[in-house]
Design a protein around this motif. Sequence first.
Motif, PDB file in Angstrom:
ATOM      1  N   GLU A  87      12.951   1.646   2.886  1.00  0.00           N
ATOM      2  CA  GLU A  87      11.822   2.625   2.648  1.00  0.00           C
ATOM      3  C   GLU A  87      10.743   1.347   1.538  1.00  0.00           C
ATOM      4  OE1 GLU A  87      12.436   5.074  -0.457  1.00  0.00           O
ATOM      5  OE2 GLU A  87      12.859   6.417   0.832  1.00  0.00           O
ATOM      6  N   ASP A  88      11.166   0.215   0.886  1.00  0.00           N
ATOM      7  CA  ASP A  88      10.636  -0.718   0.297  1.00  0.00           C
ATOM      8  C   ASP A  88      10.187  -2.036   1.689  1.00  0.00           C
ATOM      9  OD1 ASP A  88      11.684  -0.268  -1.746  1.00  0.00           O
ATOM     10  OD2 ASP A  88      13.789  -1.075  -1.590  1.00  0.00           O
ATOM     11  N   TRP A  89      10.911  -1.923   2.330  1.00  0.00           N
ATOM     12  CA  TRP A  89      10.505  -3.086   3.173  1.00  0.00           C
ATOM     13  C   TRP A  89       8.910  -2.609   4.091  1.00  0.00           C
ATOM     14  CZ3 TRP A  89       8.262  -3.477   8.378  1.00  0.00           C
ATOM     15  CH2 TRP A  89       8.723  -4.626   8.846  1.00  0.00           C
ATOM     16  N   SER A  90       8.639  -0.799   3.936  1.00  0.00           N
ATOM     17  CA  SER A  90       7.207   0.254   3.975  1.00  0.00           C
ATOM     18  C   SER A  90       6.501  -0.150   3.633  1.00  0.00           C
ATOM     19  CB  SER A  90       7.827   1.383   4.731  1.00  0.00           C
ATOM     20  OG  SER A  90       8.326   1.571   5.484  1.00  0.00           O
ATOM     21  N   LEU A  91       6.679  -0.710   1.868  1.00  0.00           N
ATOM     22  CA  LEU A  91       5.450  -1.352   0.913  1.00  0.00           C
ATOM     23  C   LEU A  91       5.344  -2.622   1.750  1.00  0.00           C
ATOM     24  CD1 LEU A  91       7.163   0.449  -2.180  1.00  0.00           C
ATOM     25  CD2 LEU A  91       5.249   1.439  -1.138  1.00  0.00           C
ATOM     26  N   ALA A  92       6.568  -3.840   1.526  1.00  0.00           N
ATOM     27  CA  ALA A  92       5.887  -4.734   1.975  1.00  0.00           C
ATOM     28  C   ALA A  92       4.841  -4.392   3.377  1.00  0.00           C
ATOM     29  CB  ALA A  92       7.518  -5.280   1.677  1.00  0.00           C
ATOM     30  N   ARG A 139      -3.535 -17.338  -3.099  1.00  0.00           N
ATOM     31  CA  ARG A 139      -1.581 -18.062  -2.684  1.00  0.00           C
ATOM     32  C   ARG A 139      -0.928 -17.787  -2.798  1.00  0.00           C
ATOM     33  NH1 ARG A 139      -2.658 -22.910  -0.016  1.00  0.00           N
ATOM     34  NH2 ARG A 139      -1.591 -23.675  -0.738  1.00  0.00           N
ATOM     35  N   GLY A 140      -0.872 -17.419  -4.610  1.00  0.00           N
ATOM     36  CA  GLY A 140       0.927 -17.097  -4.698  1.00  0.00           C
ATOM     37  C   GLY A 140       1.061 -15.431  -5.077  1.00  0.00           C
ATOM     38  N   ARG A 141       0.017 -14.879  -4.432  1.00  0.00           N
ATOM     39  CA  ARG A 141       0.594 -13.321  -4.060  1.00  0.00           C
ATOM     40  C   ARG A 141       1.086 -13.286  -2.266  1.00  0.00           C
ATOM     41  NH1 ARG A 141      -4.937 -11.034  -2.326  1.00  0.00           N
ATOM     42  NH2 ARG A 141      -4.708 -12.003  -0.322  1.00  0.00           N
ATOM     43  N   ASP A 142       0.314 -14.490  -1.557  1.00  0.00           N
ATOM     44  CA  ASP A 142       0.842 -13.739  -0.471  1.00  0.00           C
ATOM     45  C   ASP A 142       1.912 -14.733  -0.246  1.00  0.00           C
ATOM     46  OD1 ASP A 142      -1.822 -13.035   0.330  1.00  0.00           O
ATOM     47  OD2 ASP A 142      -2.785 -15.078   1.016  1.00  0.00           O
ATOM     48  N   ALA A 143       1.525 -15.827  -0.548  1.00  0.00           N
ATOM     49  CA  ALA A 143       3.367 -16.328  -1.119  1.00  0.00           C
ATOM     50  C   ALA A 143       4.552 -15.237  -1.611  1.00  0.00           C
ATOM     51  CB  ALA A 143       3.733 -17.981  -1.833  1.00  0.00           C
ATOM     52  N   PHE A 144       3.955 -14.525  -2.339  1.00  0.00           N
ATOM     53  CA  PHE A 144       5.785 -13.858  -2.651  1.00  0.00           C
ATOM     54  C   PHE A 144       5.296 -12.680  -2.104  1.00  0.00           C
ATOM     55  CE2 PHE A 144       6.167  -9.625  -4.112  1.00  0.00           C
ATOM     56  CZ  PHE A 144       6.899  -9.558  -5.739  1.00  0.00           C
ATOM     57  N   LEU A 145       4.430 -12.093  -0.751  1.00  0.00           N
ATOM     58  CA  LEU A 145       4.291 -11.181  -0.383  1.00  0.00           C
ATOM     59  C   LEU A 145       5.550 -11.732   1.272  1.00  0.00           C
ATOM     60  CD1 LEU A 145       1.150  -9.414  -0.396  1.00  0.00           C
ATOM     61  CD2 LEU A 145       3.632  -8.191  -0.555  1.00  0.00           C
TER      62      LEU A 145
END
Length: 370
Positions: free
Chosen positions: A354-359, A295-301
């Motif tokens: 580039e960062d957006w593609s990583l996200a 849940r913390g990972r998904d909220a961060f993403l």
Amino acid sequence: MYAAPSPVIPRRPPHPGGRSGGVSGGGPDERPRRARGPAAAPPAANGLDFSGPRGERLRHALAVVQDVCPEFSAVRLLGDNGRCLVLAGMSGRRAVAAKLLLDPGGSDADAFRRDIAVHRGFARHRPPVRVPRLVADDPYRCLLVTEFVPGRPTAGARHPYAPAAGDLRATLSAVTRLGGWQPPAGLFPDVVNYPAWVARYHTLGFLTDRDVSDLTTLLHGLGSRGRHELPRELNHGGALLSDVLMSPAGPVLINWSAAGWYLPGYDLATLWAGLRNAPLTRRQISHSAQAAGPRGRDAFLVNLTLFLTREIRRCEEAVQQAVRQAEAPRQAGAEGGGPSLGERRRQLLRRLHEDWSLARRAVRAAVGTR
């Protein structure tokens, strides 16, 4: 031109030498680039220039500040961007900083008044991070007077190139403490409607149908069982290094106009997006988000994807404005050396994509694990 990007959510666990989910320091490539100088109080005398258009703004600002704080005497000008003016001075025997919005009826007035409201709340309930203490305010004329905090800006730009590792450690620690604070109910607003935010960027063309589907899936998984309520965490809302002063007592967060309740990890996502050349610190932030579980990972993403989308939109508008402003000198035959402001903004825009593609890849991987 750029360092190799690191994954948003790393696959390997943190090094055993660091604390899981913590904010330990960066590596050798993130060492401070300059020595820290001693902080100083406002100088005893200055030479404020009252000539020209700035002089008119200074006279107007002094009149407003002295109407609220009759003992105020200006010492030096800290900032003037044409819309907001910041003065350092003395009010009696206390060093203060006065910030005035020059047009209290303009588009920035609501955000300025939210900043005032947050400082009023802090006067009753002190947060676990260092903030300037409130001295006086006038929400109608958009004036905020706080104590003067001696220190230096952590970064001079919204996306600094090589921030000092010590500054990053201190800022991450402050952001983590703020996220764990539970202030009284009603002190801060619920800032973001996440489904509406996703729908808006989809309408503007920044998100594809697949992006909307993936983000909606993560948001649905974050909701409470049987309800549509999302988890909330208090965040600064703009915790970039440009909004942090490094004082002798530690980092001081300023500009609280966007503070409120967000999905957990919004400030961490903001810091991750603002670090252009600090891969180790980015990895620490990702580990910290991952340590909170799925849940913390998904909220961060979700926070990271939407914040990067907003930064791309902001940067695209700045690039278009720079191109328009460069047309006149080019037509006049003006030449200059080095990369232009427009070129630097295009380089930043390329890095943001580039960062957006990583996200995006991290979001799709997270959806695949649900």
